[in-house]
Design a protein around this motif. Structure first.
Motif, PDB file in Angstrom:
ATOM      1  N   VAL A 170       0.870  -1.468   0.233  1.00 26.95           N
ATOM      2  CA  VAL A 170       0.059   0.213   0.039  1.00 26.95           C
ATOM      3  C   VAL A 170       0.936   1.346  -0.035  1.00 26.95           C
ATOM      4  N   LEU A 171       0.475   2.260  -0.839  1.00 28.13           N
ATOM      5  CA  LEU A 171       1.265   3.584  -0.938  1.00 28.13           C
ATOM      6  C   LEU A 171      -0.093   4.578  -0.556  1.00 28.13           C
ATOM      7  N   TYR A 172       0.182   5.145   0.552  1.00 29.29           N
ATOM      8  CA  TYR A 172      -0.857   5.864   0.947  1.00 29.29           C
ATOM      9  C   TYR A 172      -0.414   7.487   0.864  1.00 29.29           C
ATOM     10  N   VAL A 173      -0.812   8.084   0.196  1.00 29.20           N
ATOM     11  CA  VAL A 173      -0.530   9.697  -0.211  1.00 29.20           C
ATOM     12  C   VAL A 173      -1.728  10.281   0.341  1.00 29.20           C
ATOM     13  N   HIS A 174      -1.360  11.597   0.928  1.00 29.47           N
ATOM     14  CA  HIS A 174      -2.374  12.155   1.685  1.00 29.47           C
ATOM     15  C   HIS A 174      -2.036  13.529   2.079  1.00 29.47           C
ATOM     16  N   GLN A 175      -2.964  14.332   2.835  1.00 27.67           N
ATOM     17  CA  GLN A 175      -2.540  15.747   3.166  1.00 27.67           C
ATOM     18  C   GLN A 175      -1.722  15.721   4.507  1.00 27.67           C
ATOM     19  N   LYS A 176      -1.193  16.795   4.723  1.00 27.09           N
ATOM     20  CA  LYS A 176      -0.407  16.678   6.033  1.00 27.09           C
ATOM     21  C   LYS A 176      -1.253  16.595   7.154  1.00 27.09           C
ATOM     22  N   PRO A 177      -1.134  15.745   8.101  1.00 32.59           N
ATOM     23  CA  PRO A 177      -1.968  15.422   9.155  1.00 32.59           C
ATOM     24  C   PRO A 177      -2.149  16.665   9.936  1.00 32.59           C
ATOM     25  N   ASN A 178      -3.387  16.975  10.306  1.00 33.94           N
ATOM     26  CA  ASN A 178      -3.954  17.972  11.122  1.00 33.94           C
ATOM     27  C   ASN A 178      -5.189  17.592  11.918  1.00 33.94           C
ATOM     28  N   GLY A 179      -5.693  18.512  12.791  1.00 41.57           N
ATOM     29  CA  GLY A 179      -6.841  18.453  13.400  1.00 41.57           C
ATOM     30  C   GLY A 179      -8.202  17.990  12.706  1.00 41.57           C
ATOM     31  N   SER A 180      -8.216  18.403  11.419  1.00 41.41           N
ATOM     32  CA  SER A 180      -9.509  18.528  10.749  1.00 41.41           C
ATOM     33  C   SER A 180      -9.439  17.028   9.630  1.00 41.41           C
ATOM     34  N   ASN A 181      -8.425  16.421   9.649  1.00 38.83           N
ATOM     35  CA  ASN A 181      -8.452  15.146   8.914  1.00 38.83           C
ATOM     36  C   ASN A 181      -8.200  13.855   9.664  1.00 38.83           C
ATOM     37  N   ASN A 182      -8.154  12.706   9.131  1.00 39.51           N
ATOM     38  CA  ASN A 182      -8.084  11.458   9.883  1.00 39.51           C
ATOM     39  C   ASN A 182      -7.089  10.684   8.981  1.00 39.51           C
ATOM     40  N   CYS A 183      -5.988  11.199   8.928  1.00 41.25           N
ATOM     41  CA  CYS A 183      -4.667  10.518   8.043  1.00 41.25           C
ATOM     42  C   CYS A 183      -4.274   9.171   8.911  1.00 41.25           C
ATOM     43  N   GLN A 184      -4.147   9.462  10.368  1.00 50.14           N
ATOM     44  CA  GLN A 184      -3.775   8.554  11.122  1.00 50.14           C
ATOM     45  C   GLN A 184      -4.672   7.372  11.285  1.00 50.14           C
ATOM     46  N   ASP A 185      -5.728   7.661  11.435  1.00 51.26           N
ATOM     47  CA  ASP A 185      -6.841   6.659  11.377  1.00 51.26           C
ATOM     48  C   ASP A 185      -6.915   5.857  10.001  1.00 51.26           C
ATOM     49  N   VAL A 186      -6.567   6.585   9.235  1.00 50.41           N
ATOM     50  CA  VAL A 186      -6.805   6.010   7.745  1.00 50.41           C
ATOM     51  C   VAL A 186      -5.537   4.732   7.646  1.00 50.41           C
ATOM     52  N   TYR A 187      -4.330   5.367   8.041  1.00 50.46           N
ATOM     53  CA  TYR A 187      -3.355   4.721   7.785  1.00 50.46           C
ATOM     54  C   TYR A 187      -3.133   3.466   8.763  1.00 50.46           C
ATOM     55  N   ALA A 188      -3.811   3.520  10.003  1.00 44.85           N
ATOM     56  CA  ALA A 188      -3.910   2.476  10.926  1.00 44.85           C
ATOM     57  C   ALA A 188      -5.202   1.297  10.492  1.00 44.85           C
ATOM     58  N   PHE A 189      -6.061   1.654   9.737  1.00 44.48           N
ATOM     59  CA  PHE A 189      -7.009   0.810   9.075  1.00 44.48           C
ATOM     60  C   PHE A 189      -6.218   0.031   8.026  1.00 44.48           C
ATOM     61  N   LEU A 190      -5.497   0.781   7.007  1.00 41.81           N
ATOM     62  CA  LEU A 190      -4.597   0.088   6.096  1.00 41.81           C
ATOM     63  C   LEU A 190      -3.852  -1.054   6.491  1.00 41.81           C
TER      64      LEU A 190
END
Length: 249
Positions: A170-190
């Motif tokens: 998996v290659l996860y490309v995303h916004q810079k993590p901040n308080g309004s997105n869920n990058c960490q939760d998405v990565y944990a799911f993947l």
């Protein structure tokens, strides 16, 4: 009278003896199952954002597609394998069935474009699994490998079923993590739900050197890999490979 010495006949240099380790690696490589690799591309609207402020004319999708094409070209140099292309947004679809023709793969990738309207629905990876099981013509005896590019920062996906493959990267490309997105939760799911065999999981915001290193690590056959942590320990992040040219997107 002094006798002239006959010059000694030079012997051709002996070839260096191959080490036992090299012989063992060659034997392992010969015994490896050929790979059939399905490239799965996220077409959600977030893939249309600019890669960086310095590369406003290039979208995240442009950069990732160029990286994938260079990776495919490099991968075919190391050993023969076959390819297929699947896309997904709200649903999943087979775009190109398994082929060894690199030009067909490149043409397929060039024909793909992300959707314009964003979706707030979580993607179900069970739908991707159905396409892999039902639509992909896996060659007999191959190693079934999936390389998924996921590009959503806000909505955490779901999985109604697991992927029935031998390796899932998996290659996860995303916004810079901040308080309004869920990058960490998405990565944990993947990392929890797409971990199949010797899986590699990478994430990247806007770093070309990092993206280059990720592609380099994906070159190895899954059966010959070290663990991801061991591979990362061997890499020098300040000297990425030079084959990625984002201007070729």
């Amino acid at each position: 009278r002094r006798r002239r010495r006959t010059p000694a006949t030079r012997q051709p240099p002996r070839p260096a003896a191959r080490s036992e380790g090299r012989l063992r690696r060659e034997a392992m490589s010969a015994a490896l199952r050929p790979e059939a690799i399905v490239v799965c591309l996220d077409l959600e609207a977030e893939m249309l954002v600019s890669w960086t402020a310095q590369h406003r004319s290039l979208t995240r999708f442009d950069v990732v597609r160029s990286a994938l094409k260079n990776w495919i070209a490099q991968r075919q140099v190391t050993s023969a394998c076959e390819w297929a292309v699947v896309t997904f947004d709200d649903t999943a679809e087979l775009v190109l069935d398994v082929t060894s023709e690199r030009d067909m793969v490149f043409a397929s990738l060039d024909s793909i474009h992300p959707r314009v309207e964003a979706s707030r629905m979580p993607f179900d990876f069970g739908m991707l699994g159905k396409v892999l099981d039902r639509d992909v013509s896996w060659p007999d005896g191959c190693l079934r490998r999936v390389v998924t590019v996921f590009g959503r920062s806000d909505v955490v996906p779901v999985a109604s079923a697991t992927l029935r493959v031998d390796a899932s990267d998996v290659l996860y490309v995303h916004q810079k993590p901040n308080g309004s997105n869920n990058c960490q939760d998405v990565y944990a799911f993947l990392t929890t739900n797409l971990d199949v065999g010797k899986s590699f999981f990478f994430e990247c915001c806007a770093s070309l050197p990092k993206l280059q290193q990720h592609c380099a690590m994906l070159l190895a056959h899954p059966d010959l890999r070290d663990s991801q942590d061991a591979m990362l320990a061997k890499l020098d992040w300040h000297r990425p490979p030079s084959y990625l040219d984002i201007t070729a997107a």
